[in-house]
Motif scaffolding. Sequence first.
Motif, PDB file in Angstrom:
ATOM      1  N   ARG A 150       0.832  -1.201   0.000  1.00 45.47           N
ATOM      2  CA  ARG A 150       0.000   0.000   0.000  1.00 45.47           C
ATOM      3  C   ARG A 150       0.877   1.265   0.000  1.00 45.47           C
ATOM      4  O   ARG A 150       0.644   2.207  -0.753  1.00 45.47           O
ATOM      5  N   ASP A 153       2.518   1.814  -3.310  1.00 46.59           N
ATOM      6  CA  ASP A 153       1.536   2.350  -4.246  1.00 46.59           C
ATOM      7  C   ASP A 153       1.431   3.865  -4.067  1.00 46.59           C
ATOM      8  O   ASP A 153       1.387   4.632  -5.026  1.00 46.59           O
ATOM      9  N   ARG A 154       1.423   4.266  -2.811  1.00 46.23           N
ATOM     10  CA  ARG A 154       1.352   5.688  -2.465  1.00 46.23           C
ATOM     11  C   ARG A 154       2.550   6.434  -3.038  1.00 46.23           C
ATOM     12  O   ARG A 154       2.414   7.501  -3.630  1.00 46.23           O
ATOM     13  N   LEU A 156       4.384   5.508  -5.534  1.00 52.12           N
ATOM     14  CA  LEU A 156       4.284   5.535  -6.999  1.00 52.12           C
ATOM     15  C   LEU A 156       3.428   6.713  -7.451  1.00 52.12           C
ATOM     16  O   LEU A 156       3.711   7.355  -8.466  1.00 52.12           O
ATOM     17  N   GLY A 157       2.388   7.005  -6.668  1.00 54.93           N
ATOM     18  CA  GLY A 157       1.571   8.180  -6.964  1.00 54.93           C
ATOM     19  C   GLY A 157       2.376   9.461  -6.846  1.00 54.93           C
ATOM     20  O   GLY A 157       2.241  10.386  -7.653  1.00 54.93           O
ATOM     21  N   MET A 158       3.239   9.518  -5.846  1.00 61.51           N
ATOM     22  CA  MET A 158       4.090  10.698  -5.640  1.00 61.51           C
ATOM     23  C   MET A 158       5.101  10.845  -6.785  1.00 61.51           C
ATOM     24  O   MET A 158       5.350  11.941  -7.265  1.00 61.51           O
ATOM     25  N   ILE A 201      -1.027  -5.773  -8.112  1.00 58.77           N
ATOM     26  CA  ILE A 201      -1.497  -4.553  -7.457  1.00 58.77           C
ATOM     27  C   ILE A 201      -0.712  -3.331  -7.931  1.00 58.77           C
ATOM     28  O   ILE A 201      -1.277  -2.289  -8.241  1.00 58.77           O
ATOM     29  N   LEU A 202       0.607  -3.451  -7.994  1.00 56.75           N
ATOM     30  CA  LEU A 202       1.419  -2.266  -8.295  1.00 56.75           C
ATOM     31  C   LEU A 202       1.564  -2.009  -9.798  1.00 56.75           C
ATOM     32  O   LEU A 202       1.779  -0.870 -10.212  1.00 56.75           O
ATOM     33  N   ALA A 203       1.453  -3.062 -10.586  1.00 61.08           N
ATOM     34  CA  ALA A 203       1.491  -2.909 -12.043  1.00 61.08           C
ATOM     35  C   ALA A 203       2.693  -2.122 -12.558  1.00 61.08           C
ATOM     36  O   ALA A 203       2.568  -1.205 -13.363  1.00 61.08           O
TER      37      ALA A 203
ATOM     38  N   GLN B 148      -2.745   3.763 -13.769  1.00 60.23           N
ATOM     39  CA  GLN B 148      -3.255   3.444 -12.443  1.00 60.23           C
ATOM     40  C   GLN B 148      -3.646   4.712 -11.694  1.00 60.23           C
ATOM     41  O   GLN B 148      -3.042   5.752 -11.872  1.00 60.23           O
ATOM     42  N   ILE B 149      -4.648   4.577 -10.813  1.00 61.32           N
ATOM     43  CA  ILE B 149      -4.881   5.623  -9.819  1.00 61.32           C
ATOM     44  C   ILE B 149      -4.349   5.036  -8.519  1.00 61.32           C
ATOM     45  O   ILE B 149      -4.844   4.006  -8.052  1.00 61.32           O
ATOM     46  N   ARG B 150      -3.329   5.682  -7.976  1.00 65.19           N
ATOM     47  CA  ARG B 150      -2.609   5.132  -6.833  1.00 65.19           C
ATOM     48  C   ARG B 150      -3.236   5.536  -5.505  1.00 65.19           C
ATOM     49  O   ARG B 150      -3.944   6.547  -5.428  1.00 65.19           O
ATOM     50  N   SER B 151      -2.897   4.774  -4.485  1.00 65.34           N
ATOM     51  CA  SER B 151      -3.315   5.072  -3.123  1.00 65.34           C
ATOM     52  C   SER B 151      -3.026   6.538  -2.801  1.00 65.34           C
ATOM     53  O   SER B 151      -1.928   7.023  -3.048  1.00 65.34           O
ATOM     54  N   GLY B 152      -4.010   7.237  -2.255  1.00 63.21           N
ATOM     55  CA  GLY B 152      -3.803   8.641  -1.898  1.00 63.21           C
ATOM     56  C   GLY B 152      -4.188   9.597  -3.013  1.00 63.21           C
ATOM     57  O   GLY B 152      -4.292  10.798  -2.794  1.00 63.21           O
ATOM     58  N   GLN B 153      -4.394   9.071  -4.223  1.00 58.16           N
ATOM     59  CA  GLN B 153      -4.781   9.955  -5.319  1.00 58.16           C
ATOM     60  C   GLN B 153      -6.301   9.997  -5.446  1.00 58.16           C
ATOM     61  O   GLN B 153      -6.997   9.064  -5.079  1.00 58.16           O
ATOM     62  N   SER B 169      -6.284   1.747  -7.152  1.00 55.52           N
ATOM     63  CA  SER B 169      -5.685   1.092  -5.986  1.00 55.52           C
ATOM     64  C   SER B 169      -6.512   1.276  -4.731  1.00 55.52           C
ATOM     65  O   SER B 169      -7.264   2.249  -4.604  1.00 55.52           O
ATOM     66  N   ALA B 170      -6.315   0.370  -3.793  1.00 53.85           N
ATOM     67  CA  ALA B 170      -6.867   0.554  -2.455  1.00 53.85           C
ATOM     68  C   ALA B 170      -6.322   1.875  -1.925  1.00 53.85           C
ATOM     69  O   ALA B 170      -5.153   2.193  -2.117  1.00 53.85           O
ATOM     70  N   GLY B 171      -7.189   2.674  -1.307  1.00 50.40           N
ATOM     71  CA  GLY B 171      -6.735   3.957  -0.799  1.00 50.40           C
ATOM     72  C   GLY B 171      -6.831   5.078  -1.820  1.00 50.40           C
ATOM     73  O   GLY B 171      -6.501   6.219  -1.520  1.00 50.40           O
TER      74      GLY B 171
END
Lengths: 269, 247
Positions: A150, A153-154, A156-158, A201-203, B148-153, B169-171
């Motif tokens: 998780r 994933d966060r 990766l968004g950053m 999940i992370l792709a 992807q749309i990531r956790s926190g987004q 994603s979850a989150g």
Amino acid sequence: MARIIVVTSGKGGVGKTTSSAAIGIGLALKGHKVVLIDFDIGLRNLDLIMGCERRVVYDFVNVINGEATLNQALIKDKRVSSLSILPASQTRDKDALNKENVGKVLDDLAKRFDYIICDSPAGIEAGAMMALYYADEAIVTTNPEVSSVRDSDRILGMLASRSRRAELGLEPIKEHLLLTRYSPKRVEEGEMLSVEDVEDILAIPLLGVIPESQAVLKASNAGEPVILDTESDAGKAYQDVIDRLLGETVEFRFLVAEKKGILSRLFGG
Amino acid sequence: MAEASIEFKGSSFTLSVLHLKTSTLSDFRDDLKKKVAQAPDFFYLVPIVVDIERVDSSIDYQAVKLLVEEFKFTFVGFTGNVPKAQRKLIRALGFSFVNSANSAVSRTKKVQASTKAVKADEEIVAKVKQTQIIPQVSLFTDKIHRGQIRSGQQIYAKDQNLVIIGSVSAGAEVIADGNIHVYGSLRGRAIAGAKGHHQAQIYCQNLEAELVSINGNYWLSESMEQHWNSPAYIHLSDTELVSSKLI
Ligand SMILES: Nc1ncnc2c1ncn2[C@@H]1O[C@H](COP(=O)(O)OP(=O)(O)OP(=O)(O)O)[C@@H](O)[C@H]1O
Ligand SMILES: [Mg+2]
């Protein structure tokens, strides 16, 4: 052009510093000029794993503040001459770094090195953001469990929104998944996520799978990055990571639990 | 019973096919412009199918369609001998995929063609019936997000449908005033009909959501057992959320 690679994770204690050290020395052993930067200001960890803690005079923050030159602060590795370490400060606080000055130091380093490996602190606060801001590539270090995935994933968004590349609309940061502390036995027993689960999940593309290994602790205590332990499973797995980073296709190993034979069971393998 | 007001029948037409050889849309545009300039009247409102066999599967299909329409062709759909997944994606994006009678794909299947045609008819009829039961929201345009749309987004499609080509994603949280389509796994939160739209729906290829909500009526994961881990769509019947199998 130097490749700036951040080793990041979100969650703490997943193996970023262990991996940074192994990858840094592994690339240097292949003849590349490499610098390892410890972005974990206030904790200082990388120098211990690298076994150069007693040679730290100046650190990253001194260079940022203009109190020391890069030449004064860089520590040359005793084993591989093409590897240098820029240690973190133990005494300063986390806000000692700022984007502009970090950028200048990285520019300087890019002129002298082929690879700049940034060991990120845990979390998603300023320190971690600073470590990833200038990256061209990211090694997202993840343990096969839900909270670590998780957090990755966060992160990766950053990487996709808060990095320099994202802000300037340049080609996105190249993302790599590094699964660490992988225990095939515990995966089979359903206690841990499998490689496939995490990839699903992370792709993002898989760079390596490092098995959970006694050799890592031994290596850390000795200040000898585990990749130098060429007989160990973790050492071999990190070696594969280096080859993949350099563009080779290498098959993944250590993904299934070893079935212990009768002999090794008798004599303790 | 009165006679049905419509009837479906198969028929063959000859359509012009435009073979795309470059993924660089500006080049495509230049060449198309030149071609059309030679005989503008000839091409005016001509139905056209675009063959994408030779270009990268990641081309911007919507842009191709708009380009073709810009030069006053009537865009029909895409064609070409491409993998099934790509055909599926194209359909999922809302474009027709047309199988040509002489493409390699249909050649191998020729024997089954006649039975297929009948089946296709049935499918169309079934679809028509279905749309009568569940009204579709077509007033909205689509906001398309690739990746992807990531956790926190969080992503919000204001006054639009939201199409995500990737997983949530979850989150993470996806919100739309219209429908939400996730061509991947929905593991986070999805809120459709956010401004109060009763007919809004949520579609996903794999349902593992933390929360789904339509017009303020929501479900947490525990209510999604029935279609958990499978393709599903969720809509409102009165004030009850209902989930159905997607395929
Ligand atoms: N493959 C492995 N097998 C066994 N132990 C490991 C492995 N990788 C790392 N460890 C252990 O996990 C702990 C954390 O490792 P490390 O310091 O590299 O993580 P980190 O992500 O840098 O932590 P932090 O977030 O605190 O900076 C250490 O005790 C290390 O020895
Ligand atoms: Mg560390």
